[in-house]
Design an enzyme around this catalytic site. Structure first.
Site, mmCIF file in Angstrom:
data_model
loop_
_atom_site.group_PDB
_atom_site.id
_atom_site.type_symbol
_atom_site.label_atom_id
_atom_site.label_comp_id
_atom_site.label_asym_id
_atom_site.label_seq_id
_atom_site.Cartn_x
_atom_site.Cartn_y
_atom_site.Cartn_z
ATOM 1 C CB CYS A 143 -2.186 -2.973 5.221
ATOM 2 S SG CYS A 143 -3.774 -2.453 5.081
ATOM 3 C CG ASP A 162 -2.079 -1.042 0.976
ATOM 4 O OD1 ASP A 162 -1.800 -1.980 0.262
ATOM 5 O OD2 ASP A 162 -2.864 -1.077 2.005
ATOM 6 C CE LYS A 210 -4.252 -4.473 1.105
ATOM 7 N NZ LYS A 210 -4.651 -3.142 1.831
#
Ligand code: VGL
Length: 210
Positions: free
Chosen positions: A142, A12, A98
């Protein structure tokens, strides 16, 4: 040294998680050169490199606007969802998305799929990966959940702790995340461990600057 059967997971590194973004993580921009350095090391071997991205619809229960915990961020196709422009992304890298389902949080990279719908775990198995090295954002969400899932699915897992930063909703969240990752079997590494021919060891969590 990077073991054979390894892969790098870059989590990310998107505009919204960097300073100036909707959910900007403090000092996250400082890790970009280090993340790029890891990418180059894995590229040299070569080992597979995966980049996850949060890829939310405009309306999702992940956002405060629908009763969730976070301000809207990483909405599909927006500037905030794009990878930071200073990120080095090799052509061969595999991009995984995602959080597309309007009812899922999808913190872990193991919830992410490539453009043909293949999940990270399938791809790791396809490339015969046993060792997963994890860097990116954010350590306490994450990155942490990607590490925990990697361990639960039987991979050796190595958080790259000089290439991650935490949101720190509460002040000790970074340390708690590191403790949890180590408890499930993670081996903390920094770039020195991968640059050196036989460099790999566990660092005492107390000495980390997160
Ligand atoms: C993340 C908070 C909300 C992350 C994603 O990438 O760590 N954190 N959504």
């Amino acid at each position: 040294m990077i073991k054979s059967n390894s892969a790098l997971l870059v989590v990310d590194m998107q505009n919204d998680f960097l300073p100036g973004g909707a959910l900007g993580v403090v000092e996250a921009d400082m890790i970009i050169p280090r993340v790029n350095e890891y990418v180059r090391l894995f590229e040299e071997h070569p080992h597979p490199i995966f980049y996850t991205r949060d890829w939310h619809p405009p309306e999702t229960t992940h956002f405060v606007t629908q009763g969730g915990p976070w301000p809207p961020h990483c909405v599909q196709g927006t500037w905030g969802a794009a990878f930071h422009p200073d990120m080095h992304i090799p052509q061969e890298a595999i991009i995984l998305s995602k959080g597309m389902d309007p009812h899922e949080d999808a913190y872990s990279g193991f919830h992410a799929r490539d453009d043909q719908g293949h999940y990270l775990e399938e791809l790791l198995l396809k490339y015969e990966v046993m060792h997963v090295y994890v860097c990116g954002l954010a350590l306490d969400y994450c990155v942490k959940w990607s590490c925990i899932d990697a361990a639960n699915k039987g991979f050796h897992m190595y958080p790259l702790i000089d290439a991650t930063r935490a949101v720190n909703v509460k002040i000790h969240d970074a340390e708690l995340a590191v403790e949890e990752i180590v408890r499930v079997g993670g081996t903390l590494l920094t770039i020195e461990h991968l640059r050196e021919p036989d460099g790999e060891s566990v660092l005492p969590a107390g000495t980390l600057d997160l």
